[in-house]
Design a protein around this motif. Structure first.
Motif, PDB file in Angstrom:
ATOM      1  N   GLN A  51     -14.735  40.444  97.336  1.00  0.00           N
ATOM      2  CA  GLN A  51     -15.635  41.485  96.825  1.00  0.00           C
ATOM      3  C   GLN A  51     -16.525  42.078  97.921  1.00  0.00           C
ATOM      4  N   GLY A  52     -16.335  41.616  99.155  1.00  0.00           N
ATOM      5  CA  GLY A  52     -17.116  42.144 100.266  1.00  0.00           C
ATOM      6  C   GLY A  52     -18.460  41.459 100.446  1.00  0.00           C
ATOM      7  N   ILE A  53     -18.704  40.361  99.747  1.00  0.00           N
ATOM      8  CA  ILE A  53     -19.975  39.634  99.855  1.00  0.00           C
ATOM      9  C   ILE A  53     -19.884  38.613 100.986  1.00  0.00           C
ATOM     10  N   VAL A  54     -20.888  38.592 101.836  1.00  0.00           N
ATOM     11  CA  VAL A  54     -20.929  37.644 102.946  1.00  0.00           C
ATOM     12  C   VAL A  54     -21.464  36.313 102.435  1.00  0.00           C
ATOM     13  N   ARG A  55     -20.709  35.249 102.673  1.00  0.00           N
ATOM     14  CA  ARG A  55     -21.098  33.932 102.188  1.00  0.00           C
ATOM     15  C   ARG A  55     -20.972  32.901 103.311  1.00  0.00           C
TER      16      ARG A  55
ATOM     17  N   GLU B 271     -26.413  29.382  99.095  1.00  0.00           N
ATOM     18  CA  GLU B 271     -27.745  29.157  98.524  1.00  0.00           C
ATOM     19  C   GLU B 271     -28.569  28.222  99.403  1.00  0.00           C
ATOM     20  N   GLN B 272     -27.925  27.206  99.942  1.00  0.00           N
ATOM     21  CA  GLN B 272     -28.612  26.277 100.828  1.00  0.00           C
ATOM     22  C   GLN B 272     -29.150  27.006 102.061  1.00  0.00           C
ATOM     23  N   LYS B 273     -28.329  27.866 102.636  1.00  0.00           N
ATOM     24  CA  LYS B 273     -28.742  28.631 103.819  1.00  0.00           C
ATOM     25  C   LYS B 273     -29.887  29.585 103.460  1.00  0.00           C
ATOM     26  N   GLN B 274     -29.781  30.233 102.320  1.00  0.00           N
ATOM     27  CA  GLN B 274     -30.841  31.163 101.903  1.00  0.00           C
ATOM     28  C   GLN B 274     -32.156  30.435 101.683  1.00  0.00           C
TER      29      GLN B 274
ATOM     30  N   ALA C  84     -35.563  31.076 103.711  1.00  0.00           N
ATOM     31  CA  ALA C  84     -36.800  31.391 103.004  1.00  0.00           C
ATOM     32  C   ALA C  84     -37.901  30.408 103.374  1.00  0.00           C
ATOM     33  N   LEU C  85     -37.535  29.137 103.514  1.00  0.00           N
ATOM     34  CA  LEU C  85     -38.514  28.120 103.887  1.00  0.00           C
ATOM     35  C   LEU C  85     -39.029  28.362 105.301  1.00  0.00           C
ATOM     36  N   ALA C  86     -38.107  28.687 106.201  1.00  0.00           N
ATOM     37  CA  ALA C  86     -38.517  28.954 107.586  1.00  0.00           C
ATOM     38  C   ALA C  86     -39.442  30.164 107.651  1.00  0.00           C
ATOM     39  N   ALA C  87     -39.130  31.223 106.886  1.00  0.00           N
ATOM     40  CA  ALA C  87     -39.988  32.417 106.867  1.00  0.00           C
ATOM     41  C   ALA C  87     -41.363  32.091 106.286  1.00  0.00           C
TER      42      ALA C  87
END
Length: 239
Positions: free
Chosen positions: A192-196, A224-227, A231-234
């Motif tokens: 579907q063109g989504i980067v995972r 989800e783990q990477k996201q 988010a935690l790092a930001a």
């Protein structure tokens, strides 16, 4: 003999395997001894009449104790003093049969687990890179069905994100060079063109000479783990 169906001679191997004594066997039929059922005996003679001989026919026989033994039968008709006899050689394949059944049961359990898994499980031949097996979860996690990958083994390598293709090719070359990397992480663009993000864990299968012949891998979607990590790092940086 063919007409009476009675044993006229047997060797010690049959007596040992069946548990009968020689004087119990000689002059008796396989039905009287309980070695064969009527159906099994009929099948043996059906094959004999159709083909003129019996070759590698697998039939169970029942020992004196009642325990089943699996035999492979080879039989031919012979003429002894004008009377037709059936000369039979039986090979005990009980252990082989049990091992095969255990293997089939193990494969069935593996396939059931693989098809229910959330991760993509695959088996790939080395060095040609063709798939022997891909779990159905590929369609959900990658957007590509197992049939897509069977017919086009290079599909996944082309679906790797451009930023990660050099890394991915280095990992593939390391596999071919025998370095056997056990885990690598990369980004992939699904159908579907989504980067995972995906993490791949590898185990390796070798032949009796130690040559690498197959790769068994588990691919897990860690987007989800990477996201969450990003988010935690930001958040920590902002704090």
């Amino acid at each position: 003999t063919i007409n009476e169906g009675k044993f006229v001679d047997v060797n010690q191997a049959l007596l040992r395997l069946s548990g009968f004594k020689r004087d119990e066997v000689i002059g008796s039929t396989s039905i009287e001894l309980g070695l064969f059922t009527e159906e099994q005996r009929a099948l043996l003679f059906k094959v004999l009449n159709e083909r003129g001989r019996v070759e590698n026919l697998e039939l169970p026989i029942r020992k004196k104790t009642g325990e089943l033994l699996h035999g492979m039968f080879n039989s031919v008709m012979v003429d002894i003093e004008g009377e037709k006899h059936l000369l039979t050689v039986m090979i005990d394949i009980t252990d082989r049969k049990r091992a095969l059944e255990a293997l089939q049961e193990s494969e069935a359990r593996y396939r059931m687990l693989a098809e229910a898994a959330n991760d993509v499980i695959f088996l790939m031949r080395i060095p040609d890179g063709t798939y022997e097996y891909v779990s159905p979860s590929a369609a959900r996690l990658l957007g590509y069905t197992p049939d897509d990958l069977y017919s086009n083994p290079l599909l996944i390598r082309r679906a790797v994100h451009p930023d990660w293709r050099e890394y991915f090719e280095k990992q593939w070359q390391a596999i071919l060079d025998g370095q056997e990397p056990h885990r690598f992480v990369f980004q992939l663009i699904d159908k579907q063109g989504i980067v995972r993000w995906h993490a791949q864990h590898n185990s390796y299968i070798k032949d009796s000479d130690g040559r690498l012949i197959a790769l068994q891998g588990i691919v897990r979607d860690i987007t989800e783990q990477k996201q969450l990590q990003e988010a935690l790092a930001a958040s920590e940086k902002k704090y």
